[in-house]
Design an enzyme around this catalytic site. Structure first.
Site, mmCIF file in Angstrom:
data_model
loop_
_atom_site.group_PDB
_atom_site.id
_atom_site.type_symbol
_atom_site.label_atom_id
_atom_site.label_comp_id
_atom_site.label_asym_id
_atom_site.label_seq_id
_atom_site.Cartn_x
_atom_site.Cartn_y
_atom_site.Cartn_z
ATOM 1 N N GLU A 153 0.823 -1.215 0.000
ATOM 2 C CA GLU A 153 0.000 0.000 0.000
ATOM 3 C C GLU A 153 0.856 1.263 0.000
ATOM 4 O O GLU A 153 1.944 1.285 0.589
ATOM 5 C CB GLU A 153 -0.860 0.039 1.260
ATOM 6 C CG GLU A 153 -1.812 -1.115 1.399
ATOM 7 C CD GLU A 153 -2.599 -1.038 2.705
ATOM 8 O OE1 GLU A 153 -3.465 -1.873 2.894
ATOM 9 O OE2 GLU A 153 -2.311 -0.139 3.524
ATOM 10 N N CYS B 70 3.213 8.448 1.630
ATOM 11 C CA CYS B 70 3.558 7.490 2.680
ATOM 12 C C CYS B 70 3.819 6.143 2.007
ATOM 13 O O CYS B 70 2.944 5.606 1.331
ATOM 14 C CB CYS B 70 2.393 7.390 3.668
ATOM 15 S SG CYS B 70 2.670 6.162 4.944
ATOM 16 N N CYS C 117 4.673 -7.238 7.918
ATOM 17 C CA CYS C 117 5.599 -6.770 8.959
ATOM 18 C C CYS C 117 5.695 -7.828 10.047
ATOM 19 O O CYS C 117 4.700 -8.463 10.403
ATOM 20 C CB CYS C 117 5.105 -5.449 9.556
ATOM 21 S SG CYS C 117 6.233 -4.787 10.818
ATOM 22 N N CYS D 10 2.612 -5.090 16.055
ATOM 23 C CA CYS D 10 1.943 -4.110 16.929
ATOM 24 C C CYS D 10 0.436 -4.405 16.889
ATOM 25 O O CYS D 10 -0.136 -4.599 15.816
ATOM 26 C CB CYS D 10 2.210 -2.686 16.456
ATOM 27 S SG CYS D 10 3.963 -2.303 16.374
ATOM 28 N N CYS E 261 -2.248 -2.350 14.702
ATOM 29 C CA CYS E 261 -1.904 -2.107 13.304
ATOM 30 C C CYS E 261 -2.363 -3.280 12.441
ATOM 31 O O CYS E 261 -2.040 -4.436 12.726
ATOM 32 C CB CYS E 261 -0.393 -1.919 13.198
ATOM 33 S SG CYS E 261 0.239 -2.024 11.528
ATOM 34 N N CYS F 34 -2.536 1.933 7.817
ATOM 35 C CA CYS F 34 -1.573 0.986 7.266
ATOM 36 C C CYS F 34 -2.096 -0.450 7.281
ATOM 37 O O CYS F 34 -2.453 -0.984 8.321
ATOM 38 C CB CYS F 34 -0.313 1.113 8.110
ATOM 39 S SG CYS F 34 0.886 -0.171 7.914
#
Ligand code: SF4
Length: 386
Positions: free
Chosen positions: A98, A117, A124, A128, A131, A358
């Protein structure tokens, strides 16, 4: 799927020196590499065929040897206020990433910011809890070209918009004025490709984006922060803090068990001493988790004397379903910091109507039926095309 496309290396993964060497190997003089570099990174050519400064046979040989652009735009959503565009790209191996364009017009049309961005990893590993990307797991690092390509694609869109809408406005700035490495993934975990991308984005004969207009955001990888302090580029550093104490931080950010707050703050202070640059601390406000007045006081104490700014970001709802604090609670948190002499502002999420947070769009596409189309307004329709 066209397997010849997959087999060809991306030309965007070559540094300037590597491009010169590649053309030399093809029997071409150095000035051809300069022409090609300008065509790719300044004129933003999408194919070799359109590079009229190169002889036709050379264009054909380049096309046989290299993939001119490794990102295939699959979805583009625009927010209702038209200030945010969210893009989803498909990479040659099928991974989805993205990119977001945010337009800020408060300084007048000639000084408006166009901030992109970008992602540095597919998925990832850091998990977290607030997220959407963190919930999807790690797929792979992005290459230098895949990182830079996101900015190039957006720059092309902006250039086309400017040609249509702003022909009368004097604006000599780059198509993309700012880049934030805050999309999917942890940039400092993909360090060499991130820094190669910074160098390429900064090249005055290319996209020409000032290093001071680029921000690298980290979850707090201590070795990466210390390494960044030694880089020649004056990029900005943003650190995702999100809690003033280890117990609270470890609940939402597993990385805190590896690099606890004391180690992180020590690295940040060393970074500031070395670079004399102000650091931004990102603090996502989660209702009932990290938004109590006592936590604002603890944060003020932690950051006392540190050259910094705090960005308070009321949470954008994700699958994890954290609650956004109400405005009164957000204001109280900010005021406690400001009264303690810590510069803090509230950054409201932009583009919430198009899943600009995100990893949200990628998650929705992956869970959608095959061939479905995603449109603003959060529906997934059975339809074809973009
Ligand atoms: S917030 Fe950043 S570091 Fe944390 S899981 Fe999401 S992408 Fe990874």
């Amino acid at each position: 799927m066209d397997t010849t496309t997959i087999a060809r290396p991306s030309i965007l993964d070559l540094s300037r020196d590597a491009l010169v060497a590649a053309l030399k190997e093809m029997g071409e003089p150095a000035f051809r590499a300069r022409q090609l570099w300008k065509a790719i990174y300044s004129d933003l050519a999408v194919s070799f065929e359109e590079i009229s400064t190169l002889p036709v046979p050379l264009r054909a040989r380049l096309a046989e040897r290299f993939d001119p652009f490794p990102l295939e735009p699959r979805v583009k959503l625009r927010s209702k206020d038209r200030l945010v565009d969210k893009l989803l790209f498909r990479l040659p191996d099928g991974e989805l990433i993205e990119t977001v364009l945010m337009k800020y017009g408060e300084f007048g049309p000639a000084r408006a910011r166009r901030t992109v961005c970008i992602s540095t990893q597919a998925g990832c590993a850091l998990g977290c809890t607030f997220c959407a990307t963190g919930q999807q797991g790690f797929r792979r690092h992005l290459s230098e070209g895949e990182i830079v390509g996101q900015v190039m694609h957006v720059a092309r869109l902006v250039r086309a918009d400017r040609a249509r809408e702003s022909a009368k406005i004097e604006d000599a700035r780059p198509d993309v004025t700012n880049v934030v490495f805050m999309g999917m993934g942890e940039p400092l975990a993909n360090y060499s490709h991130t820094m190669a991308a910074v160098a390429k984005l900064n090249d005055p004969e290319g996209l020409n984006i000032g290093a001071r207009h680029m921000t690298i955001s980290t979850v707090g990888l201590v070795p990466g922060i210390l390494k960044l302090a030694d880089e020649p580029f004056q990029v900005n550093l943003a650190v995702s803090l999100h809690a003033p104490d280890d117990a609270t931080r470890s609940e939402t950010m597993p990385v805190n068990r590896r690099y606890p707050i004391a180690d992180l703050m020590d690295a940040v202070k060393r970074y500031i001493v070395k670079t004399n640059r102000r650091v931004t601390f990102e603090y996502v406000l989660l209702h009932g988790q990290n938004d109590y007045p006592q936590q604002a006081e603890a944060l003020a104490k932690l950051l006392r004397g540190v050259l910094c700014h705090v960005n308070l970001i009321p949470v954008n709802r994700t699958e994890a379903s954290y609650e956004r604090p109400d405005n009164g609670r957000i204001g109280t948190f900010r005021d406690i910091l400001n009264q303690a002499g810590i510069a803090a502002t509230v950054r409201f999420e932009k583009g919430t109507d198009i899943d600009a947070g995100c990893g949200q769009l990628r998650a929705r596409i992956i869970s959608a039926p095959q061939g479905a189309q995603v449109s603003p307004g959060k529906q997934v329709k059975n339809a074809s095309g973009e």
